[in-house]
Scaffold this motif. Structure first.
Motif, PDB file in Angstrom:
ATOM      1  N   UNK A 388       0.834  -1.207   0.000  1.00  0.00           N
ATOM      2  CA  UNK A 388       0.000   0.000   0.000  1.00  0.00           C
ATOM      3  C   UNK A 388       0.867   1.254   0.000  1.00  0.00           C
ATOM      4  N   UNK A 389       1.918   1.232   0.808  1.00  0.00           N
ATOM      5  CA  UNK A 389       2.844   2.369   0.852  1.00  0.00           C
ATOM      6  C   UNK A 389       3.460   2.624  -0.520  1.00  0.00           C
ATOM      7  N   UNK A 390       3.920   1.568  -1.155  1.00  0.00           N
ATOM      8  CA  UNK A 390       4.590   1.712  -2.447  1.00  0.00           C
ATOM      9  C   UNK A 390       3.622   2.208  -3.508  1.00  0.00           C
ATOM     10  N   UNK A 391       2.451   1.593  -3.590  1.00  0.00           N
ATOM     11  CA  UNK A 391       1.493   1.984  -4.619  1.00  0.00           C
ATOM     12  C   UNK A 391       0.941   3.386  -4.376  1.00  0.00           C
ATOM     13  N   UNK A 409      -4.564   8.722   0.967  1.00  0.00           N
ATOM     14  CA  UNK A 409      -3.167   8.490   0.592  1.00  0.00           C
ATOM     15  C   UNK A 409      -2.225   9.028   1.657  1.00  0.00           C
ATOM     16  N   UNK A 410      -2.594  10.148   2.285  1.00  0.00           N
ATOM     17  CA  UNK A 410      -1.779  10.675   3.376  1.00  0.00           C
ATOM     18  C   UNK A 410      -1.796   9.724   4.571  1.00  0.00           C
ATOM     19  N   UNK A 411      -2.943   9.106   4.805  1.00  0.00           N
ATOM     20  CA  UNK A 411      -3.032   8.114   5.890  1.00  0.00           C
ATOM     21  C   UNK A 411      -2.043   6.976   5.644  1.00  0.00           C
ATOM     22  N   UNK A 412      -2.020   6.473   4.423  1.00  0.00           N
ATOM     23  CA  UNK A 412      -1.114   5.378   4.089  1.00  0.00           C
ATOM     24  C   UNK A 412       0.341   5.808   4.232  1.00  0.00           C
ATOM     25  N   UNK A 413       0.635   7.044   3.854  1.00  0.00           N
ATOM     26  CA  UNK A 413       2.012   7.539   3.940  1.00  0.00           C
ATOM     27  C   UNK A 413       2.539   7.500   5.367  1.00  0.00           C
ATOM     28  N   UNK A 414       1.646   7.484   6.342  1.00  0.00           N
ATOM     29  CA  UNK A 414       2.054   7.430   7.748  1.00  0.00           C
ATOM     30  C   UNK A 414       2.240   6.020   8.282  1.00  0.00           C
ATOM     31  N   UNK A 417       5.979   3.286  10.077  1.00  0.00           N
ATOM     32  CA  UNK A 417       6.315   2.731  11.387  1.00  0.00           C
ATOM     33  C   UNK A 417       5.724   1.338  11.575  1.00  0.00           C
ATOM     34  N   UNK A 418       4.728   0.989  10.761  1.00  0.00           N
ATOM     35  CA  UNK A 418       4.117  -0.339  10.869  1.00  0.00           C
ATOM     36  C   UNK A 418       4.964  -1.429  10.226  1.00  0.00           C
ATOM     37  N   UNK A 419       6.003  -1.052   9.477  1.00  0.00           N
ATOM     38  CA  UNK A 419       6.763  -2.031   8.708  1.00  0.00           C
ATOM     39  C   UNK A 419       7.569  -2.987   9.593  1.00  0.00           C
ATOM     40  N   UNK A 420       7.864  -2.581  10.809  1.00  0.00           N
ATOM     41  CA  UNK A 420       8.640  -3.450  11.699  1.00  0.00           C
ATOM     42  C   UNK A 420       7.730  -4.434  12.421  1.00  0.00           C
ATOM     43  N   UNK A 421       8.161  -5.715  12.459  1.00  0.00           N
ATOM     44  CA  UNK A 421       7.424  -6.723  13.235  1.00  0.00           C
ATOM     45  C   UNK A 421       8.122  -7.030  14.558  1.00  0.00           C
ATOM     46  N   UNK A 468      -7.278  -9.623   7.845  1.00  0.00           N
ATOM     47  CA  UNK A 468      -7.613  -8.204   7.934  1.00  0.00           C
ATOM     48  C   UNK A 468      -7.029  -7.437   6.754  1.00  0.00           C
ATOM     49  N   UNK A 469      -7.865  -6.607   6.141  1.00  0.00           N
ATOM     50  CA  UNK A 469      -7.429  -5.699   5.081  1.00  0.00           C
ATOM     51  C   UNK A 469      -7.988  -4.324   5.429  1.00  0.00           C
ATOM     52  N   UNK A 470      -7.133  -3.340   5.570  1.00  0.00           N
ATOM     53  CA  UNK A 470      -7.604  -2.013   5.966  1.00  0.00           C
ATOM     54  C   UNK A 470      -8.441  -1.391   4.853  1.00  0.00           C
ATOM     55  N   UNK A 471      -9.377  -0.506   5.202  1.00  0.00           N
ATOM     56  CA  UNK A 471     -10.170   0.183   4.170  1.00  0.00           C
ATOM     57  C   UNK A 471      -9.297   0.951   3.180  1.00  0.00           C
ATOM     58  N   UNK A 472      -8.192   1.522   3.665  1.00  0.00           N
ATOM     59  CA  UNK A 472      -7.319   2.281   2.776  1.00  0.00           C
ATOM     60  C   UNK A 472      -6.668   1.364   1.747  1.00  0.00           C
ATOM     61  N   UNK A 473      -6.194   0.198   2.200  1.00  0.00           N
ATOM     62  CA  UNK A 473      -5.609  -0.773   1.268  1.00  0.00           C
ATOM     63  C   UNK A 473      -6.651  -1.265   0.275  1.00  0.00           C
TER      64      UNK A 473
END
Length: 547
Positions: A388-391, A409-414, A417-421, A468-473
């Protein structure tokens, strides 16, 4: 996330209060004289006047103020020396002003060392182009001086200068005078300076470096700026010029886990991805990431700015994850066309805490199983976070054109920080019934689940409706016609855990603010397959958008 060229070949200066001393023109007096409201600019107000006589009267007042200011104008501190230095170094130099051409030429008569001939172009409101803040004014000036707008540094003291430069894709520098304007954060100039004399230092960072290894002076400066490995007792030998290795003290943790992965795709933050990707994979072993080494190969034309940005990104990400950047190698080479980072992450754990290792095999007995029928399959966060970030970045124009809102799109840009597990992996490894951990990367959830089944040597059943799939994705994928289940998904962790501890782990994750869902279970050992209707993809959905 678009990759931005860092080479600067030309400089476009604002004129008044940038190359001249500030406060020469009394804009407040002009506005009072012509009746211009405070919230409007003078030129915009003049163009709004429908009465031709009134417009001519107001314009006459403006020109008279400009004439008086031009007759008394003096060069700004260091302005003449800077322009001469730039010409000597081969930079193209232009002026872009909302003033008149006549006023600029009259002001230059008061300069001792500069004339109009020292500039490749002087563009004013008299030229056939929109004035600042319209970005076309920068593109027009850049074309006149023979430079691409993205390789230009726009220098000025007004937000119009920065807005025009940024929208044209140029680098921007805000020159501060008495105070920092309240709008400074909003315009987000690349640089803020209180003196023109510091521009030469900026340009040094934006000059292409020679091929091969970095100059030792630059390398030493960069290595001395690393904070993630400073004052750590476990670092015996850290990164330094002339050191071709690093040494760390492992202490009483007898198991060292190693992971290596490159970052080859185009991104504005390769350092961040290099650390996170390797840390995520290593965390799936149950180990704590502790030390990181990185080899950075950069293409011809790269600058010190590029190197500094990558190193800062690496170091700050390491700091955030509690990892020390201890060494590596950096060079410019024609073997690559964009930055390629290859990272190696080292971490420590104990034999009993190592996830995914089989118990010792008893002679004559079957090989111990990694998982057991009835084990639960959990998934943290949501599908396709990284995709989602890339697209959202690379397909922004297309998505906006297909009805995806800028706010989404601004929401996704934030989400970076979620990329780390690491947060969820650190919690999960405390549970002794955790059998396997696997982060979702290329191939998305669908690919990761099948990889997990292969590693476990077991048949898994998965309910796709529980993923789970976010509404933004969903909005991004619907607009582009791709599936989130097959889209690269760094940031989500798959956990195979014994059924007796699954609920407790979910409660702890949720209490820590980490979303988690039970999406399936282990059916039986011996057959590496996935049932339940999870779709299969030939490749990652992201590859459909590669140019």
């Amino acid at each position: 996330m678009a990759v931005r060229t860092s080479t600067i070949e030309a400089i476009i200066f604002d004129f008044d209060a940038t190359l001249t001393q500030p406060h020469a023109i009394d804009f407040a007096a002009i506005k009072r004289g012509i009746g211009c409201p405070d919230e409007s600019t003078i030129l915009d107000y003049l163009s709004s006047l429908e009465d031709q006589a009134e417009r001519a009267r107001a314009y006459g007042i403006l020109v008279e103020h400009e004439r008086i200011a031009a007759e008394t104008a003096q060069p700004g501190d260091g302005a003449e020396e800077l322009v001469l230095y730039l010409r000597h170094r081969g930079y193209r130099v232009g002026v872009l002003t909302r003033n008149s051409t006549e006023s600029v030429h009259r002001s230059l008569q008061n300069f001792k060392r500069l004339t109009a001939d020292h500039f490749d172009a002087i563009v004013s409101r008299d030229d056939p182009v929109e004035t600042k803040p319209h970005p076309e004014s920068v593109r027009y000036t850049a074309e006149l001086i023979g430079a691409a707008a993205e390789r230009v540094l726009v220098v000025g003291d007004h937000r119009h200068d920065i807005d025009a430069g940024r929208e044209a894709g140029s680098w921007t520098c805000l020159l501060l005078h008495d105070h920092r304007p309240e709008w400074s954060d909003a315009v987000a100039a690349d640089y803020e300076l209180t003196s023109l004399t510091r521009i030469a230092g900026i340009l040094d960072d934006h000059r292409p470096l020679p091929m091969g290894k970095l100059p030792n002076t630059l390398l030493e400066e960069l290595l001395e700026s690393i904070r993630s490995s400073a004052k750590r007792d476990d670092i015996l030998i850290g990164a330094a010029v002339g050191r071709d290795y690093a040494a760390v003290h492992v202490g009483n943790r007898p198991v060292v886990v190693a992971k290596s992965d490159p970052i080859t795709f185009p991104t504005a933050a390769p350092g961040r991805y290099a650390v996170m990707v390797n840390a995520n994979d290593l965390a799936c072993s149950g180990a704590e990431p502790r030390w990181f080494l990185c080899t950075a190969l950069l293409p011809a034309g790269s600058t010190a700015y590029d190197i500094r940005a990558i190193l800062t990104d690496l170091d700050q990400t390491c700091l955030r994850l509690g990892v020390a950047l201890i060494g590596g190698h950096t060079e410019l080479t024609d073997a690559v066309c964009r930055p390629v980072l290859s990272g190696t992450m080292l971490g420590t754990t104990t034999p009993t805490a190592l996830v995914g290792s089989r118990p010792p095999q008893v002679a004559g007995a079957a090989e111990p199983a990694l998982v057991e029928p009835g084990d639960r399959l959990l998934m943290t966060k949501s599908a396709a976070i990284e995709g989602s970030l890339i697209l959202a970045a690379q397909q922004r124009a297309t998505l906006l054109g297909r009805g995806v809102s800028p706010q989404l799109l601004e929401e996704i840009a934030g989400w970076e920080e979620k990329l780390s597990v690491l947060p969820e992996a650190r919690i999960a490894r405390r549970y002794n019934e955790v059998r396997l951990l696997h982060d979702v990367t290329e191939g998305g959830v669908a690919g990761a689940v099948r990889e997990l089944a292969s590693a476990a040597g077991a048949r898994l059943t998965v309910d796709p409706s529980r993923i789970a799939v976010s509404p933004a994705t969903t909005a991004v994928c619907n607009a582009l016609g791709c599936s989130p289940l097959g889209l690269i998904g760094s940031g989500s962790l798959l956990v195979v855990i014994g059924a007796s501890q699954a609920d407790a782990l979910q409660r702890e994750l949720l209490a820590a603010g980490i979303a988690v869902a039970d999406i399936g279970e282990v059916v039986e050992q011996g057959t590496a397959e996935v049932t339940g209707g999870l779709p299969r993809f030939v490749g990652d959905e992201l590859s459909r958008f590669s140019s």
